[in-house]
Design an enzyme around this catalytic site. Structure first.
Site, PDB file in Angstrom:
ATOM      1  N   GLU A 403      64.048 -17.861 -25.024  1.00 21.37           N
ATOM      2  CA  GLU A 403      65.181 -18.674 -25.466  1.00 21.37           C
ATOM      3  C   GLU A 403      66.474 -17.863 -25.543  1.00 21.37           C
ATOM      4  OE1 GLU A 403      62.261 -18.495 -27.105  1.00 21.37           O
ATOM      5  OE2 GLU A 403      61.380 -20.488 -26.874  1.00 21.37           O
ATOM      6  N   HIS A 465      58.308 -26.829 -36.528  1.00 19.12           N
ATOM      7  CA  HIS A 465      58.991 -27.407 -35.377  1.00 19.12           C
ATOM      8  C   HIS A 465      60.081 -28.409 -35.766  1.00 19.12           C
ATOM      9  CE1 HIS A 465      55.910 -25.388 -33.212  1.00 19.12           C
ATOM     10  NE2 HIS A 465      56.168 -25.973 -32.062  1.00 19.12           N
TER      11      HIS A 465
END
Ligand SMILES: Cc1ncc(C[n+]2csc(CCOP(=O)(O)OP(=O)(O)O)c2C)c(N)n1
Ligand SMILES: [Mg+2]
Length: 655
Positions: A403, A465
């Site tokens: 990322e 998440h």
């Protein structure tokens, strides 16, 4: 007397010592250690023209070890860039000077990217090297044929992001990327043996890189290593063995030279050791002349390139893309008119995919990607085939689970020019991207973050998440525009705004779950004002509900219950607070209501900060704990984000 390379390099050393001493702050050790290597690079390898610093086919030079900023300031001055002037250098680290503590891309032509957070310059350079190969594949050798050079320190190689950048660069075979490693064995705390036992060359080789080493104070050896790096088809790491603070009689080779002025006595000793006699900030004429002559060498190549561009069949398109201008076209309007005819109930991630379909077809400069969540982020479109080592003309990058590396590479592509990068991951993992997102914002880079799964609405994956603080924390970041659209039409509008924004990054926060449409008018981009009224009170207005994204539908349901109870309620959709804050006071007050009106915010994330719009007397509905693992409807009920839970609290408040 001919000017030696050593004396040219000593000019860099002297300026670094003098500027840091005058500022009483800064980092002399790295520029003094890498002066010889940099002299060779700027003499015989780097393609640049100080008189045309933005020439599109210049090599890109990235000083990833940004603390050594006096190295690049010295080089830019000596080779004849208009700035920094000697006065700018004398004013190193002062407000008046473009010679900031760390190099800032918006302050000086010749500084390609802001550096300072270690490791990121390197990872940004990977993006620049991708941009070069892609544009080469599209426009050919005549227009695009340059290299990317990086100077990186031990710190840049030690950072986690380095592993992502090296992995990606090796995988994509970026042979025109050459990294000069200031292999001085020193960091702030002392020798590198304190903290690392890594076999760095072995790691690079294992990742598909070519590695060569040299004595960083032997000009012939440096030249040989750089030639070898240039010739090798793989990305290269050039380990330059150097002595930090080279020349400082008692401090060289130690961390004492890293980040503090050397002091008058040590500087006097260094001058004696280096044979440097001039007063501080004075460069002898013959040495300056030699540097300026070097700086003039690139003009011929630049002129030849301009001649090739002139009359080139693709010149207009190349110039348009490099200027970052959007083409004329109605692709988006046509797409939105289609939506308006039969508004779909899509998740906004799906709506983003569909909008991107139109956008990527119309804008060949868009390069997308995802950090291994392509099917979840909905970032791939029919127009974007993969960009690979064997086909750089592709427009979709499989970044892998990298990322931070993805975000930094996006910065590199945006700063290189000619490309509008977008990339996706889950919103919660903006934490992994954050360092680079912050640099997008500082650098005014048009990088577009496609962040899906934007709340507890993602359901069963649970608290790790489910973003809670993320949307607000990104709104806190200066110059970052955060969009949270509420249906397919808003999503298309937000995309249009993000692309149009040529001087800064945008983040789109998108849902996993389907959202009912509430718009069917597309005559104007209503998201452009950041917030707007989607429903007006029918009864006498007592309440304004302000919501974003998936909670706009919830606000509509609350409003319906309030109206049924005889209470008038407006609903405001607030897809972008940054844009809303830029509207006139009149507009903002009209939208949010004035005295006697209860303002209520609803967003499935932290309530922290919503006081800004609701006032202390308003109500804020959100989630101020971590989420939980459960089906979506159970979660919204559990966290009190249902009309049946919210409406009574509003009724109670207004009495
Ligand atoms: C991400 C990040 N962490 C920490 C720092 C603070 N810092 C600046 S330079 C430095 C040491 C770097 O060592 P090295 O790259 O070997 O530079 P040298 O001392 O050799 O000049 C540190 C920890 C930083 N700039 N960025
Ligand atoms: Mg070091």
């Amino acid at each position: 007397m001919t000017v030696t390379e050593k004396s040219m390099a000593n000019a860099i050393r002297a300026l670094a010592m003098d500027a840091v001493q005058a500022a009483n702050s800064g980092h002399p050790g790295m520029p003094m250690g890498m002066a010889d290597v940099a002299t060779v690079l700027f003499s015989d390898f780097l393609k640049y023209d100080p008189k045309t610093p933005k020439w599109a086919d210049r090599d890109r030079f990235v000083l990833s070890a940004g603390h050594g900023s006096m190295l690049i300031y010295s080089l830019l001055h000596l080779t004849g860039y208009a700035r920094p002037t000697m006065q700018d250098i004398k004013d190193f680290r002062q407000l008046s000077s473009p010679c900031a503590g760390h190099p800032e891309n918006f302050k000086l032509a010749g500084v390609e990217t802001t550096t300072g957070p270690l490791g990121q310059g390197f990872a940004t350079a990977v993006g620049m090297a991708i941009a070069e190969r892609h544009l080469n594949a599209v426009f050919g050798d005549d227009l695009v044929d340059h290299k990317t050079w990086v100077i990186a320190g031990d710190g840049c190689l030690m950072e986690g992001i380095n592993h992502e950048a090296v992995g990606l660069g090796g995988h994509l075979g970026l042979g025109r990327l050459n990294v000069l490693w200031d292999d001085n064995g020193i960091t702030i705390d002392g020798g590198t043996e304190l903290s690392t036992s890594e076999d760095i060359p072995a790691r690079y080789r294992a990742s598909g890189w070519h590695v060569v080493s040299c004595d960083g104070h032997d000009f012939d050896d440096i030249r040989k290593a750089l030639s070898e790096a240039e010739a090798d088809p793989r990305p290269s790491l050039i380990a330059c063995k150097t002595v930090i603070g080279y020349g400082a009689p008692t401090k060289q080779g130690t961390s004492a030279t890293h980040g503090a002025p050397l002091g008058d006595e040590e500087i006097a000793g260094a001058r004696a050791a280096l044979g440097w006699e001039p007063e501080p900030f004075v460069i002898p004429d013959d040495i300056l002349t030699s540097w300026r002559q070097l700086g003039e060498k690139g003009a011929a190549a630049r002129a030849e390139w301009e001649a090739r561009l002139d009359g080139h069949a693709q010149a207009a398109e190349f110039n348009r893309r490099m200027a970052g201008e959007l083409p004329d076209g109605k692709a988006m309007q046509t797409y939105m008119e289609g939506l308006a005819k039969d508004p779909p109930k899509w998740a906004t991630r799906k709506a983003s995919e569909m909008a991107l379909g139109a956008i990527t077809e119309a804008l060949p400069e868009m390069i997308g990607g995802s950090a291994d969540l392509t099917g979840s982020n909905n970032t791939k479109t029919p127009s974007t085939k993969p960009l690979t080592k064997d086909d750089y003309s592709g427009r979709y990058i499989y970044y892998g689970i990298r990322e931070f590396g993805m975000a930094a590479a996006m910065n590199g592509m945006a700063l290189h020019g000619g490309i509008i990068p977008y990339g996706g991951t889950f919103l919660v993992f903006t934490d992994y991207c954050r360092g680079a997102m912050r640099l997008s914002a500082i650098q005014n880079a048009r990088a577009i973050y496609v962040m899906t799964h934007d709340s507890i609405g993602l359901g069963e994956d649970g608290p790790t998440h489910q973003p809670i603080e993320h949307i607000q924390s990104l709104r806190l970041m200066p110059n970052m525009h955060v969009y949270r659209p509420a249906d397919a039409i808003e999503t298309a509008e937000c995309w249009a705004l993000a692309i149009k924004r040529s001087d800064g990054p945008s983040t789109l926060a998108l849902t996993r779950q389907g959202l009912a449409p509430f718009r069917d008018d597309v005559s104007t981009n209503r998201c452009e004002k950041g917030g707007y009224r989607v429903k007006s009170a029918e009864n006498a207005k007592r309440v304004v509900l302000i919501a974003t994204g998936s909670e706009v539908a919830l606000a509509m349901a609350v409003a319906a219950q309030l109206e049924a109870a005889g209470i008038g309620a407006d609903v405001v959709s607030m897809p972008c607070t940054e844009l809303f804050d830029g509207q006139s006071a009149e507009y903002r007050n009209d939208l949010l209501g004035s005295d006697g009106i209860l303002r209520v915010s609803i967003e499935a994330g932290t309530t922290f900060g919503w006081e800004r719009y609701t006032g202390l007397d308003g109500l804020r509905f959100g989630i101020d704990s971590f989420g939980a693992s459960a089906p979506i409807d159970d979660l919204f009920a559990h966290f009190g984000l249902t009309a049946d839970a919210i409406t009574p609290q509003i009724l109670e408040k207004i009495g």
